[in-house]
Design an enzyme around this catalytic site. Structure first.
Site, short mmCIF file in Angstrom:
data_model
loop_
_atom_site.label_atom_id
_atom_site.label_comp_id
_atom_site.label_asym_id
_atom_site.label_seq_id
_atom_site.Cartn_x
_atom_site.Cartn_y
_atom_site.Cartn_z
N TYR A 149 -30.63 95.38 20.26
CA TYR A 149 -29.93 94.31 19.18
C TYR A 149 -30.57 93.20 19.48
O TYR A 149 -30.92 92.30 18.59
CB TYR A 149 -28.65 94.38 19.15
CG TYR A 149 -27.99 93.70 18.15
CD1 TYR A 149 -28.15 93.74 16.66
CD2 TYR A 149 -27.38 92.17 18.57
CE1 TYR A 149 -27.56 92.79 15.92
CE2 TYR A 149 -26.67 91.36 17.54
CZ TYR A 149 -27.08 91.65 16.30
OH TYR A 149 -26.27 90.90 15.69
N LYS B 93 -33.03 90.28 17.22
CA LYS B 93 -32.57 88.98 16.59
C LYS B 93 -33.57 87.96 17.51
O LYS B 93 -34.07 87.01 16.75
CB LYS B 93 -31.31 88.79 17.27
CG LYS B 93 -30.22 89.69 16.44
CD LYS B 93 -30.47 89.43 15.01
CE LYS B 93 -29.57 90.39 14.40
NZ LYS B 93 -29.61 90.25 12.70
N THR C 71 -17.05 91.27 11.39
CA THR C 71 -17.28 92.20 10.15
C THR C 71 -17.29 93.64 10.85
O THR C 71 -17.25 93.67 11.99
CB THR C 71 -18.73 91.83 9.70
OG1 THR C 71 -19.75 91.98 10.90
CG2 THR C 71 -18.66 90.36 9.50
#
Length: 311
Positions: free
Chosen positions: A194, A198, A231
């Site tokens: 991840y 990014k 989220t």
């Protein structure tokens, strides 16, 4: 968070098209496309700027959720227009189809916000054989931006640049970019994959900025760090971590609306006109990781990415 971007911009008179990515991905919207009409903004006030007739094309997640978002936005605002379109950023074929459909509309494109995200997922591969987080979070956006770059260039004007906004994360500060194993085949870490995706987005932002500046094109690029936002990206945490996260998130995490604010700022703020190749956090330009500024590594990543997506 992406839903909040679409909802708030629609309320300012935009035409929104929401698309989706496949059912197995977490609940995170993907990309935002918007344009204003040929009339120039009559004020430096971003809110007045938004009153021009514009179109916003977003990519979201599952089809049902996209249709639900359309219904909700239509109920909440009478100013804008909202529609549905499908996009699967984990599929290069789908990205190409989406770009073709968008260009066939003949609409200009003044802002592209790449907001896709899956996080901390178990090791999976896309249909093209890419590690899921690198493939969806980075390569899908890389290809989409490449395919729409011509439209962005034609839509921008000097003194009124088109804008590309890439959604990154503070996790990039601890990331490493392994050019010999971008797909994490040798040793998979969900967090490492991840954070690498990014970091790749930040480096892509900077390298693209240099290319556009060298060509004299009226297109600006920026990267946004929304902070820690509550989220469903965190749904892949293990059960004990999920339990611990809930009370912490209520106290320390930002709401999706708060997280969306910097992306909106990057997309429309008058003071950012012509400002490019920057990293934004809390509405301010800050330094990204030292590694992200490595120009040789940026160029190598660009070359490999072009090869991987076939451009």
């Amino acid at each position: 968070m992406g839903y909040e971007v679409a909802r708030r911009l629609t309320g300012l008179g935009m035409h929104v098209i929401i698309g989706t990515v496949p059912l197995w991905t977490p609940h995170t919207p993907t990309a935002v496309f918007l344009h204003w009409t040929d009339s120039q903004p009559k004020s430096n006030d971003p809110h007045r700027w938004f009153q021009d007739q514009v179109a916003l094309h977003r990519a979201g997640n599952i089809e049902e959720e996209g249709l639900e978002a359309v219904t909700k936005i239509r109920k909440e605002t009478k100013e804008g227009k909202v529609e549905f379109l499908f996009l699967d950023l984990s599929s290069l074929h789908s990205v190409r189809q989406f770009a073709q459909r968008f260009k066939a509309t003949g609409l200009p494109l003044h802002v592209l916000v790449n907001n896709a995200g899956v996080m901390l997922v178990p090791e999976r591969r896309t249909e093209d054989g890419f590690e899921l987080q690198f493939g969806l979070n980075f390569l899908g956006h890389f290809l989409l931006t490449h395919l729409l770059l011509g439209t962005l260039k034609r839509s921008g004007r000097h003194g009124n640049h088109s804008r590309i906004v890439n959604m990154s994360s503070a996790t990039h500060y601890g990331a490493r970019l392994n050019l010999k194993d971008l797909q994490s085949r040798l040793c998979y870490s969900s967090h490492g994959a991840y954070s690498q995706s990014k970091l790749a987005l930040v480096m892509f932002t900077y390298y693209l900025h240099e290319q556009l500046t060298a060509g004299g094109f009226p297109v600006s690029t920026s990267t946004v760090d929304p902070g820690m936002v509550d989220t469903e990206l965190y749904q892949n945490l293990c059960s004990p971590a999920q339990t611990l996260k809930r009370p912490v998130a209520k106290l320390l995490f930002r709401t999706p609306a708060e997280g969306a604010s910097t992306a909106i700022y990057a997309a429309v703020a008058a003071e950012l006109e012509g400002v490019s190749g920057c990293y934004l956090y809390n509405g301010q330009q800050v330094a990204s990781s030292e590694l992200s500024y490595d120009e040789e590594l940026q160029a190598q990543l660009w070359k490999q990415s072009c090869s991987l997506v076939g451009v």
